[in-house]
Motif scaffolding. Structure first.
Motif, PDB file in Angstrom:
ATOM      1  N   TRP A   1     -10.900 -11.732   0.854  1.00 52.56           N
ATOM      2  CA  TRP A   1     -10.711 -10.644  -0.094  1.00 52.56           C
ATOM      3  C   TRP A   1      -9.222 -10.431  -0.300  1.00 52.56           C
ATOM      4  N   CYS A   2      -8.872  -9.837  -1.395  1.00 51.25           N
ATOM      5  CA  CYS A   2      -7.484  -9.477  -1.673  1.00 51.25           C
ATOM      6  C   CYS A   2      -6.918  -8.634  -0.537  1.00 51.25           C
ATOM      7  N   SER A   3      -7.699  -7.668  -0.085  1.00 52.83           N
ATOM      8  CA  SER A   3      -7.225  -6.771   0.972  1.00 52.83           C
ATOM      9  C   SER A   3      -6.914  -7.532   2.259  1.00 52.83           C
TER      10      SER A   3
ATOM     11  N   CYS B   1      -9.094  -6.903  -5.612  1.00 51.26           N
ATOM     12  CA  CYS B   1      -8.071  -6.045  -6.206  1.00 51.26           C
ATOM     13  C   CYS B   1      -7.809  -6.483  -7.642  1.00 51.26           C
TER      14      CYS B   1
ATOM     15  N   ASP C   1     -12.803  -1.038  -2.420  1.00 49.90           N
ATOM     16  CA  ASP C   1     -13.248  -1.153  -1.029  1.00 49.90           C
ATOM     17  C   ASP C   1     -14.770  -1.177  -0.999  1.00 49.90           C
TER      18      ASP C   1
ATOM     19  N   TRP D   1       2.027  -2.026  -0.765  1.00 49.65           N
ATOM     20  CA  TRP D   1       0.887  -1.126  -0.661  1.00 49.65           C
ATOM     21  C   TRP D   1       1.191  -0.116   0.426  1.00 49.65           C
TER      22      TRP D   1
ATOM     23  N   GLU E   1      -6.319 -10.383 -11.211  1.00 55.15           N
ATOM     24  CA  GLU E   1      -7.384  -9.948 -10.311  1.00 55.15           C
ATOM     25  C   GLU E   1      -7.550 -10.981  -9.204  1.00 55.15           C
TER      26      GLU E   1
ATOM     27  N   SER F   1      -2.303  -0.641  -9.692  1.00 58.37           N
ATOM     28  CA  SER F   1      -2.937  -1.554  -8.737  1.00 58.37           C
ATOM     29  C   SER F   1      -4.157  -0.862  -8.149  1.00 58.37           C
ATOM     30  N   GLU F   2      -5.149  -1.655  -7.805  1.00 56.93           N
ATOM     31  CA  GLU F   2      -6.354  -1.087  -7.204  1.00 56.93           C
ATOM     32  C   GLU F   2      -6.965  -2.065  -6.220  1.00 56.93           C
ATOM     33  N   ILE F   3      -7.515  -1.506  -5.152  1.00 60.24           N
ATOM     34  CA  ILE F   3      -8.410  -2.242  -4.269  1.00 60.24           C
ATOM     35  C   ILE F   3      -9.762  -1.559  -4.387  1.00 60.24           C
TER      36      ILE F   3
ATOM     37  N   SER G   1      -6.295   3.366  -5.873  1.00 63.42           N
ATOM     38  CA  SER G   1      -5.358   2.981  -6.929  1.00 63.42           C
ATOM     39  C   SER G   1      -4.014   3.655  -6.732  1.00 63.42           C
TER      40      SER G   1
END
Length: 189
Positions: A84-86, A52, A116, A34, A73, A112-114, A136
């Protein structure tokens, strides 16, 4: 970001032009990096708190229309111990996913996406400056050793993030119990 803009797809130029795909075997682990700016510096702003998702679309589709299949996911189950994924992305910005073993061989756009949620105190996606934000990015991969089964039930990313999708009120350091990423469940056979 306008949730109905094609910028939501990849935040990058046409993914079909002059990009050498990264070759990866179906069923293999893929480590993604990332970045928080166009200089590809490590993602270190863990202030972006949220789930994410990772999606694939055939490269020749350019990502437009009902061509995206979610392959992974990472949500938060709302418990105090959940992350969280982040939060799981380490200081070097690395995250591992497995490319499904049952997708057809070929070239894909991997998105890929977060999502927020730190500013998601607006109750819907109508205010693009204060609601949830989708970060993304895309790369091109060439999946080898897959099978011949077509991807099932692809969707349009722009249909997934409709302005009427509600999000819970959220405070930066609190868990958002019950928040579920929009869109279908990850791809399975």
């Amino acid at each position: 970001m306008d949730m109905q803009s094609t910028d939501l797809l990849c935040r990058s130029p046409d993914m079909t032009a002059d990009v050498t795909p990264y070759e990866i075997g179906a069923g293999k682990n893929l480590r993604l990096t990332w970045a928080n700016d166009m200089k590809i510096s490590p993602y270190q702003d863990i202030a972006a708190m949220g789930p994410c998702a990772f999606w694939i679309a055939p490269r020749n589709s350019t990502g437009v229309g009902k061509v995206w299949s979610k392959i992974y996911e990472y949500d938060n189950d709302g418990t105090d111990s959940a992350t969280w994924c982040s939060e799981s992305i380490n200081a070097k910005g690395l995250f591992d996913i497995v490319i499904p073993s049952n997708i057809p061989s070929g070239e894909y756009i991997l998105r890929s996406e977060i999502v927020d949620l730190t500013n998601a105190y607006v109750s819907n996606y109508d205010d693009f400056t204060m609601g949830p934000r989708v970060y993304s990015g895309c790369v091109v991969i060439d999946v080898t050793g897959g099978d011949d089964t077509p991807l099932k039930n692809p969707v349009s990313i722009l249909d997934v993030y409709k302005p009427y999708n509600k999000t819970p009120m959220f405070l930066k350091n609190a868990k958002a119990a019950g928040f579920k990423l929009p869109g279908p469940a990850p791809y399975t056979t």
